[in-house]
Design a protein around this motif. Structure first.
Motif, mmCIF file in Angstrom:
data_model
loop_
_atom_site.group_PDB
_atom_site.id
_atom_site.type_symbol
_atom_site.label_atom_id
_atom_site.label_comp_id
_atom_site.label_asym_id
_atom_site.label_seq_id
_atom_site.Cartn_x
_atom_site.Cartn_y
_atom_site.Cartn_z
ATOM 1 N N THR A 1 27.025 -122.009 68.128
ATOM 2 C CA THR A 1 26.638 -122.118 66.718
ATOM 3 C C THR A 1 25.232 -122.692 66.608
ATOM 4 O O THR A 1 24.621 -123.102 67.589
ATOM 5 C CB THR A 1 27.624 -123.012 65.952
ATOM 6 N N GLY A 2 24.738 -122.761 65.374
ATOM 7 C CA GLY A 2 23.395 -123.283 65.135
ATOM 8 C C GLY A 2 22.382 -122.153 65.027
ATOM 9 O O GLY A 2 22.467 -121.147 65.738
ATOM 10 N N SER A 3 21.413 -122.324 64.121
ATOM 11 C CA SER A 3 20.403 -121.291 63.895
ATOM 12 C C SER A 3 19.336 -121.337 64.989
ATOM 13 O O SER A 3 18.963 -122.405 65.474
ATOM 14 C CB SER A 3 19.740 -121.491 62.531
ATOM 15 N N LEU A 4 18.842 -120.164 65.337
ATOM 16 C CA LEU A 4 17.754 -120.070 66.311
ATOM 17 C C LEU A 4 16.438 -120.500 65.657
ATOM 18 O O LEU A 4 16.126 -120.068 64.540
ATOM 19 C CB LEU A 4 17.628 -118.642 66.827
ATOM 20 N N PRO A 5 15.643 -121.318 66.327
ATOM 21 C CA PRO A 5 14.373 -121.758 65.727
ATOM 22 C C PRO A 5 13.345 -120.637 65.694
ATOM 23 O O PRO A 5 13.367 -119.720 66.517
ATOM 24 C CB PRO A 5 13.928 -122.896 66.649
ATOM 25 N N VAL A 6 12.447 -120.714 64.719
ATOM 26 C CA VAL A 6 11.348 -119.758 64.584
ATOM 27 C C VAL A 6 10.040 -120.543 64.602
ATOM 28 O O VAL A 6 10.037 -121.756 64.424
ATOM 29 C CB VAL A 6 11.479 -118.931 63.288
ATOM 30 N N GLN A 7 8.923 -119.840 64.789
ATOM 31 C CA GLN A 7 7.656 -120.536 65.013
ATOM 32 C C GLN A 7 6.505 -119.871 64.270
ATOM 33 O O GLN A 7 6.302 -118.659 64.378
ATOM 34 C CB GLN A 7 7.343 -120.563 66.516
ATOM 35 N N MET B 1 28.083 -111.025 62.920
ATOM 36 C CA MET B 1 27.002 -110.703 62.004
ATOM 37 C C MET B 1 25.703 -111.371 62.443
ATOM 38 O O MET B 1 25.694 -112.523 62.897
ATOM 39 C CB MET B 1 27.348 -111.153 60.588
ATOM 40 N N LEU B 2 24.599 -110.639 62.284
ATOM 41 C CA LEU B 2 23.271 -111.143 62.597
ATOM 42 C C LEU B 2 22.500 -111.392 61.307
ATOM 43 O O LEU B 2 22.463 -110.526 60.429
ATOM 44 C CB LEU B 2 22.500 -110.131 63.451
ATOM 45 N N ASP B 3 21.889 -112.575 61.197
ATOM 46 C CA ASP B 3 21.006 -112.885 60.074
ATOM 47 C C ASP B 3 21.711 -112.623 58.746
ATOM 48 O O ASP B 3 21.262 -111.818 57.935
ATOM 49 C CB ASP B 3 19.729 -112.036 60.188
ATOM 50 N N SER B 4 22.815 -113.327 58.515
ATOM 51 C CA SER B 4 23.636 -113.037 57.346
ATOM 52 C C SER B 4 24.057 -114.320 56.645
ATOM 53 O O SER B 4 23.959 -115.420 57.194
ATOM 54 C CB SER B 4 24.878 -112.237 57.754
ATOM 55 N N ASP B 5 24.550 -114.166 55.438
ATOM 56 C CA ASP B 5 24.933 -115.286 54.582
ATOM 57 C C ASP B 5 26.102 -116.059 55.202
ATOM 58 O O ASP B 5 27.177 -115.488 55.418
ATOM 59 C CB ASP B 5 25.331 -114.745 53.207
ATOM 60 N N PRO B 6 25.924 -117.353 55.473
ATOM 61 C CA PRO B 6 27.018 -118.145 56.054
ATOM 62 C C PRO B 6 28.254 -118.212 55.160
ATOM 63 O O PRO B 6 29.349 -118.516 55.642
ATOM 64 C CB PRO B 6 26.403 -119.537 56.227
ATOM 65 N N ALA B 7 28.096 -117.928 53.864
ATOM 66 C CA ALA B 7 29.232 -117.993 52.940
ATOM 67 C C ALA B 7 30.114 -116.755 53.006
ATOM 68 O O ALA B 7 31.230 -116.767 52.482
ATOM 69 C CB ALA B 7 28.734 -118.191 51.508
ATOM 70 N N ASP B 8 29.644 -115.682 53.630
ATOM 71 C CA ASP B 8 30.439 -114.458 53.714
ATOM 72 C C ASP B 8 31.657 -114.670 54.614
ATOM 73 O O ASP B 8 31.544 -115.239 55.711
ATOM 74 C CB ASP B 8 29.605 -113.302 54.272
ATOM 75 N N ALA B 9 32.799 -114.188 54.154
ATOM 76 C CA ALA B 9 34.039 -114.338 54.922
ATOM 77 C C ALA B 9 34.290 -113.099 55.786
ATOM 78 O O ALA B 9 33.570 -112.103 55.701
ATOM 79 C CB ALA B 9 35.208 -114.564 53.972
ATOM 80 N N GLY B 10 35.328 -113.175 56.597
ATOM 81 C CA GLY B 10 35.737 -112.034 57.396
ATOM 82 C C GLY B 10 34.864 -111.760 58.592
ATOM 83 O O GLY B 10 34.799 -110.626 59.078
ATOM 84 N N VAL B 11 34.183 -112.788 59.107
ATOM 85 C CA VAL B 11 33.285 -112.629 60.247
ATOM 86 C C VAL B 11 33.808 -113.476 61.397
ATOM 87 O O VAL B 11 34.130 -114.656 61.224
ATOM 88 C CB VAL B 11 31.851 -113.069 59.867
ATOM 89 N N ALA B 12 33.891 -112.883 62.588
ATOM 90 C CA ALA B 12 34.401 -113.616 63.745
ATOM 91 C C ALA B 12 33.387 -114.620 64.265
ATOM 92 O O ALA B 12 33.748 -115.687 64.764
ATOM 93 C CB ALA B 12 34.781 -112.633 64.851
ATOM 94 N N ALA B 13 32.106 -114.291 64.162
ATOM 95 C CA ALA B 13 31.031 -115.181 64.596
ATOM 96 C C ALA B 13 29.748 -114.741 63.905
ATOM 97 O O ALA B 13 29.655 -113.627 63.371
ATOM 98 C CB ALA B 13 30.875 -115.158 66.114
ATOM 99 N N ARG B 14 28.763 -115.615 63.939
ATOM 100 C CA ARG B 14 27.514 -115.341 63.216
ATOM 101 C C ARG B 14 26.334 -115.857 64.035
ATOM 102 O O ARG B 14 26.410 -116.918 64.659
ATOM 103 C CB ARG B 14 27.558 -116.054 61.863
ATOM 104 N N VAL B 15 25.253 -115.090 64.040
ATOM 105 C CA VAL B 15 24.020 -115.513 64.706
ATOM 106 C C VAL B 15 22.903 -115.464 63.673
ATOM 107 O O VAL B 15 22.549 -114.387 63.186
ATOM 108 C CB VAL B 15 23.672 -114.603 65.904
#
Length: 346
Positions: free
Chosen positions: A323-329, A152-166
């Motif tokens: 893991t870890g969120s990508l920084p924005v500017q 999942m991209l740009d999604s709620d970290p609390a959501d289940a059923g995800v193999a990985a998240r960015v």
């Protein structure tokens, strides 16, 4: 007298690569299949890759995929390719995919951010995994039930059923906007929020309100609008013409809404930024196409796609994804300035 036709050049095989590199065919397969880590040394892997390149070796993907029961294909589900941000996400994902012999199939939601048809109902080929934006909400139920690895991209970290998240550090981006405007002296704000019910926009609103609430003497009102220039203009025009003290800063969830807010200001005879500061979010090409250019938050869209594809490859290879969120500017441009002195409203 005609000469006999010349035989076609023989295509190099993995056996040729193995012989030239001084390794076994199994080692060649591991290295070129991206499964060498922990089994083959870095020096040997580099020698195999260099030898394959020098020989002009290209793996027979069709035969290998048939043997492995894999198509080496990922599905990328995004709201709409007309949105520049997601076109750039695709570019990043496709680049990483190509480096690993994968292809990326696009599935844009037909209605932009609305419900989508089941992407598997029309898929003629099997898939190895799925990368999906949380904004393509209409397709997510089908994706989760497909039994495929889901990134999942740009999604709620609390959501289940995800193999990985960015994720992007969206909250920090909105905090940067608030701190910028507060430092300029603004205290009366309007939040022009996207009407799209998505985690990313909920985070933007929450982070903005929390940052402003921490500073005494500030006020903020929220108005929502569909994610297009016309809707943004209408909503901003209505808010700016309302009775009471006029806001000095409009904080918009997206550059598209910010462009609408700038149009609303002009229609009401207000100058940006002399009478009203306007900020956006995303740093689309639109941000520098308007005048004055938009103060906005730059999101690394290509990097989102790159990391999303890399995460899917890691999952398929039974490795942990980064893991870890990508920084924005924050990018400060001409649409933000100190607020004007308070004057009576006409």
């Amino acid at each position: 007298m005609t000469s006999a036709p010349q035989p076609a050049p023989t295509r190099p095989t993995s056996r040729d690569v193995a012989r030239a590199a001084g390794v076994s065919q199994a080692t060649v397969s591991l290295v070129l299949g991206g499964k060498w880590r922990g089994r083959v040394s870095e020096a040997t892997a580099e020698r195999v890759r260099r030898t394959a390149h020098d020989l002009g070796y290209r793996p027979n993907l069709a035969a290998r995929n048939l043997r492995l029961g894999s198509t080496r294909t990922a599905l990328l589900v995004v709201p709409a390719l007309t949105n520049e941000f997601f076109a750039r996400v695709y570019t990043g994902a496709a680049e990483v995919a190509a480096e690993h012999g994968f292809g990326v199939v696009l599935y844009p939601s037909p209605d932009g951010t609305g419900p989508a048809r089941d992407p598997f109902a029309s898929a003629s080929a099997s898939l190895d995994g799925v990368i999906a934006s949380s904004m393509a909400a209409g397709a997510l139920d089908a994706l989760r039930g497909a039994g495929l690895p889901l990134v999942m991209l740009d999604s709620d970290p609390a959501d289940a059923g995800v193999a990985a998240r960015v994720n992007l550090d969206i909250a920090d981006g909105m905090r940067q906007v608030a701190e910028h405007l507060l430092a300029l002296g603004h205290r009366r704000f309007v939040h022009l929020a996207s009407a799209v019910g998505s985690w990313t926009f909920a985070v933007r609103g929450r982070a903005l309100h929390e940052a402003l609430r921490a500073v005494p003497g500030t006020s903020v009102r929220t108005v929502t609008a569909a994610l297009d220039v016309h809707a943004g203009r209408v909503a901003a025009e209505h808010m700016l013409a309302a009775p009471g003290p006029r806001p000095t800063a409009l904080v918009c969830d997206d550059d598209i809404l910010a462009a609408g807010a700038c149009k609303a200001a002009r229609r009401l005879g207000l100058r940006v930024p002399d009478d009203l500061s306007v900020t956006g979010f995303d740093d689309l090409a639109l941000a520098t196409a308007v005048e004055p250019e938009l103060t906005t938050v730059r999101l690394p869209a290509e990097q989102v796609g790159e990391r999303g594809m890399a995460a899917l490859l890691a999952v398929l290879d039974d490795r942990p994804a980064e893991t870890g969120s990508l920084p924005v500017q924050l990018v400060a441009r001409g649409s933000s300035a100190p607020p004007p002195p308070d004057t009576p409203r006409a």
